[in-house]
Design a protein around this motif. Structure first.
Motif, PDB file in Angstrom:
ATOM      1  N   ASN A 121      64.134  84.414  81.187  1.00 32.36           N
ATOM      2  CA  ASN A 121      64.025  84.298  79.866  1.00 32.36           C
ATOM      3  C   ASN A 121      63.470  85.448  78.973  1.00 32.36           C
ATOM      4  N   ASN A 122      62.048  86.244  79.376  1.00 32.61           N
ATOM      5  CA  ASN A 122      61.107  87.360  79.289  1.00 32.61           C
ATOM      6  C   ASN A 122      62.552  88.498  78.542  1.00 32.61           C
ATOM      7  N   PHE A 123      62.324  89.009  77.558  1.00 34.28           N
ATOM      8  CA  PHE A 123      63.037  90.677  76.418  1.00 34.28           C
ATOM      9  C   PHE A 123      61.655  91.263  76.483  1.00 34.28           C
ATOM     10  N   MET A 124      60.581  90.963  75.856  1.00 31.23           N
ATOM     11  CA  MET A 124      59.929  92.234  75.074  1.00 31.23           C
ATOM     12  C   MET A 124      59.611  92.658  76.605  1.00 31.23           C
ATOM     13  N   PHE A 125      58.398  92.636  77.497  1.00 28.30           N
ATOM     14  CA  PHE A 125      58.583  93.090  79.028  1.00 28.30           C
ATOM     15  C   PHE A 125      59.532  94.435  79.213  1.00 28.30           C
ATOM     16  N   ALA A 126      60.887  93.401  80.218  1.00 24.97           N
ATOM     17  CA  ALA A 126      61.491  94.579  80.779  1.00 24.97           C
ATOM     18  C   ALA A 126      62.094  95.209  78.902  1.00 24.97           C
ATOM     19  N   LEU A 127      62.635  95.201  78.324  1.00 18.24           N
ATOM     20  CA  LEU A 127      62.839  96.011  76.961  1.00 18.24           C
ATOM     21  C   LEU A 127      61.860  97.242  77.083  1.00 18.24           C
ATOM     22  N   VAL A 128      60.907  97.770  77.425  1.00 19.36           N
ATOM     23  CA  VAL A 128      59.932  98.169  77.150  1.00 19.36           C
ATOM     24  C   VAL A 128      60.069  99.561  78.647  1.00 19.36           C
TER      25      VAL A 128
ATOM     26  N   ARG B  12      68.771 101.458  85.872  1.00 17.68           N
ATOM     27  CA  ARG B  12      69.285 100.538  87.027  1.00 17.68           C
ATOM     28  C   ARG B  12      68.211  98.987  87.562  1.00 17.68           C
ATOM     29  N   THR B  13      66.857  98.696  86.180  1.00 14.58           N
ATOM     30  CA  THR B  13      66.415  97.778  86.515  1.00 14.58           C
ATOM     31  C   THR B  13      66.787  96.451  85.181  1.00 14.58           C
ATOM     32  N   LYS B  14      67.590  96.978  84.419  1.00 11.35           N
ATOM     33  CA  LYS B  14      67.621  96.359  83.070  1.00 11.35           C
ATOM     34  C   LYS B  14      68.141  94.344  83.916  1.00 11.35           C
ATOM     35  N   THR B  15      67.319  93.688  82.688  1.00 11.12           N
ATOM     36  CA  THR B  15      67.599  92.675  82.897  1.00 11.12           C
ATOM     37  C   THR B  15      68.907  91.673  81.736  1.00 11.12           C
ATOM     38  N   LEU B  16      68.946  90.518  82.393  1.00  6.31           N
ATOM     39  CA  LEU B  16      70.067  89.649  81.449  1.00  6.31           C
ATOM     40  C   LEU B  16      69.697  89.960  79.474  1.00  6.31           C
ATOM     41  N   PRO B  17      68.688  89.533  79.414  1.00  5.86           N
ATOM     42  CA  PRO B  17      67.887  89.324  77.884  1.00  5.86           C
ATOM     43  C   PRO B  17      68.103  90.903  78.272  1.00  5.86           C
ATOM     44  N   VAL B  18      67.564  92.295  78.035  1.00  5.14           N
ATOM     45  CA  VAL B  18      67.775  93.167  77.349  1.00  5.14           C
ATOM     46  C   VAL B  18      69.049  93.918  77.745  1.00  5.14           C
ATOM     47  N   ALA B  19      70.139  93.544  78.811  1.00  4.61           N
ATOM     48  CA  ALA B  19      71.849  93.936  79.479  1.00  4.61           C
ATOM     49  C   ALA B  19      72.200  93.762  77.451  1.00  4.61           C
ATOM     50  N   ILE B  20      72.076  92.244  77.167  1.00  7.73           N
ATOM     51  CA  ILE B  20      72.804  91.782  76.241  1.00  7.73           C
ATOM     52  C   ILE B  20      73.003  92.399  75.285  1.00  7.73           C
ATOM     53  N   PHE B  21      71.868  93.876  74.775  1.00 11.74           N
ATOM     54  CA  PHE B  21      71.826  94.175  73.283  1.00 11.74           C
ATOM     55  C   PHE B  21      73.105  95.106  73.826  1.00 11.74           C
ATOM     56  N   ASP B  22      73.482  95.444  75.106  1.00 11.77           N
ATOM     57  CA  ASP B  22      75.205  96.547  75.064  1.00 11.77           C
ATOM     58  C   ASP B  22      76.012  96.708  74.244  1.00 11.77           C
ATOM     59  N   PHE B  23      76.537  94.825  73.801  1.00 12.99           N
ATOM     60  CA  PHE B  23      77.329  94.116  73.107  1.00 12.99           C
ATOM     61  C   PHE B  23      77.286  94.696  71.336  1.00 12.99           C
ATOM     62  N   VAL B  24      75.581  95.337  71.137  1.00 13.89           N
ATOM     63  CA  VAL B  24      75.315  95.911  69.524  1.00 13.89           C
ATOM     64  C   VAL B  24      75.057  96.829  69.461  1.00 13.89           C
ATOM     65  N   ALA B  25      76.623  97.611  68.753  1.00 15.43           N
ATOM     66  CA  ALA B  25      75.894  98.676  68.242  1.00 15.43           C
ATOM     67  C   ALA B  25      75.886  99.286  66.935  1.00 15.43           C
ATOM     68  N   TYR B  26      75.281 100.076  66.544  1.00 18.85           N
ATOM     69  CA  TYR B  26      75.220 100.548  65.308  1.00 18.85           C
ATOM     70  C   TYR B  26      76.291 100.247  64.299  1.00 18.85           C
ATOM     71  N   ALA B  27      77.623 100.465  64.544  1.00 18.24           N
ATOM     72  CA  ALA B  27      78.285  99.687  63.260  1.00 18.24           C
ATOM     73  C   ALA B  27      78.744  98.213  63.491  1.00 18.24           C
ATOM     74  N   SER B  28      78.970  98.201  64.480  1.00 20.46           N
ATOM     75  CA  SER B  28      79.732  96.914  64.844  1.00 20.46           C
ATOM     76  C   SER B  28      79.102  96.121  65.879  1.00 20.46           C
ATOM     77  N   ILE B  29      79.105  94.699  65.614  1.00 16.52           N
ATOM     78  CA  ILE B  29      79.444  93.788  66.967  1.00 16.52           C
ATOM     79  C   ILE B  29      80.443  93.073  67.819  1.00 16.52           C
ATOM     80  N   ASP B  30      80.037  93.091  69.168  1.00 16.63           N
ATOM     81  CA  ASP B  30      81.131  92.432  69.786  1.00 16.63           C
ATOM     82  C   ASP B  30      80.516  91.049  70.036  1.00 16.63           C
TER      83      ASP B  30
END
Length: 294
Positions: free
Chosen positions: A227-234, A239-257
């Protein structure tokens, strides 16, 4: 010669029976209140999960439509996006590998350390472990990033494993110290009388008895890493993204999927729920092992 006869009891005298104790009426208000309280707690925790699962099966238009809250046409397009276009299989592997490696190394170092602190009463070392548990890991992100960037380790698996061990290792030591305190010392003394060395008594007697505690510490450590997010984000890379960080790929500047976001959240949540469901008896027994000492 005179004879005396015993007095005969009067047959007409009524028999005296003790008064029956009054039965207290069962309190019906308490079971009702308990049921309502449990229902509120369960709904509070279950409602977000239900909404997350339902939203992962909707389109973005249906998510915003209040009339489609429960009646809608389900679709698997969001999961196809997660596993097909977003390369989430790689991120799942990253989370599993980092969580497994950090947990295994923390158990390998933490269990002998906890045993030493418990048996040799190292209060100062125990205080250091407790201090490490209190210090928030977020406060060390800037020094970590500075050090690991100079060592050119940012973006690799090693830095994420080490950063997760900073929190997992004190947690394992803290849990195992209480567990070892609850085990009788006489078992090890008897094993040494039979010819075992102190290390042999630990490996053959104490360690097998401490399996529930090790399982508890390992499960909690893996859940934290997953579940850790902050350590992986920084500290992670592309190529080493974890799931809590990769989930932000669905959040864009103008919209959210929202559909893809909820599908990715289900992918993150389901493995942990399954692990917690099948290992809850080890968690309960391990956390309560040190409470019976004394």
């Amino acid at each position: 010669m005179s004879t005396t006869t015993a007095p005969v009891a009067d047959a007409a005298a009524p028999a005296v029976t003790p008064a029956a104790p009054r039965r207290r009426r069962p309190r019906r208000a308490y079971p009702t209140f308990r049921f309502i309280a449990l229902a509120v707690v369960v709904l509070t925790f279950i409602a977000p999960l239900v909404w997350m699962v339902l939203a992962s099966l909707k389109t973005n238009v249906a998510i915003y439509d209040p009339e489609s809250a429960f009646v809608f046409t389900p679709t698997l397009a969001n999961y196809e996006t997660v596993f097909g276009q977003a390369n989430y299989l790689q991120f799942i592997f990253n989370s599993f590998w980092i969580g497994f490696a950090s947990t295994a190394l923390s158990i390998l170092l933490g269990v002998p350390a906890a045993y030493s602190m418990s048996r040799f009463v190292m209060k100062k070392s125990a205080s250091v472990v407790l201090l490490a548990r209190i210090i928030p890991g977020v406060s060390l992100l800037v020094p970590w990033y500075f050090i690991f960037s100079n060592l050119r380790m940012v973006g690799g698996y090693e830095v994420l494993i080490l950063s997760h061990m900073f929190v997992a290792l004190p947690l394992i030591v803290f849990i195992m110290m209480s567990f070892f305190d609850s085990l009788p010392l006489e078992l090890e003394e008897q094993a040494q009388v039979d010819g075992l060395t102190p290390i042999g008594a630990f490996l053959r007697i104490t360690l097998p008895l401490s399996v529930p505690g090790v399982a508890t510490a390992g499960i909690l450590s893996f859940i934290f890493s997953w579940n850790n997010f902050m350590f992986a984000l920084v500290l992670s890379g592309a190529r080493t993204k974890t799931l809590p960080v990769a989930i932000f790929d669905f959040v864009a500047y103008a919209s959210i999927d929202w559909g893809g976001l909820m599908a990715a959240a289900v992918v993150i949540t389901v493995p942990i729920m399954v692990i917690a469901l099948f290992t809850q008896k080890y968690i309960v027994s391990g956390l309560t092992a040190g409470a019976t000492k004394g």
